[in-house]
Scaffold this motif. Structure first.
Motif: not given
Length: 140
Positions: A24, A45, A56
């Protein structure tokens, strides 16, 4: 503050020790007093309404301060968050990555404190501001 780990070493550490999050985040660059980290925003997200979820945004702040600390003290996997807070300032841009600019305010033997300004990629105005405190385990 002098660095002990560079961007490539930090990225390798994430892959090795935290594979659940490494996909990520992208380490953009180390700075004089911190680090800049990108959250590659994906569908997972987002929350309804097309905005990036609070968890997130918190994760970006947490990872950014953690990496800023490790860049200065080395690969200490057991450094842990002891406090964190996020002020949500405005809605992030839809379809844009988030950029977290972290700076360490204190790096002691036992505690580290950092601030993070989070912006949508391409925007000047921050979408959130976070403050994170980490506990650093004793060296053996």
């Amino acid at each position: 503050m002098a660095t002990v780990m560079n961007e490539a070493e930090l990225a390798a550490f994430l892959v090795r020790d935290f594979p659940q999050v490494e996909s990520d985040f992208v380490i953009e660059r180390l700075t004089e007093d911190g680090i800049v980290v990108r959250l590659k925003v994906a569908e997972r997200h987002l929350r309804p309404g097309g905005t990036v979820s609070g968890p997130s945004i918190f994760a970006l702040a947490d990872v950014a301060v953690y990496l800023a600390i490790l860049a200065r003290i080395g690969p200490v996997a057991l450094a842990v968050t002891t406090n964190g807070g996020v002020d949500f300032l405005r809605k992030p841009l839809a379809g844009a990555d988030l950029i977290g600019s972290a700076r360490l305010l204190k790096l002691g033997r036992v505690l580290a404190v950092g601030d993070v300004l989070i912006r949508s990629d391409g925007q000047d105005e921050p979408v959130a501001r976070a403050s994170m405190t980490y506990s650093i385990p004793p060296r053996h």
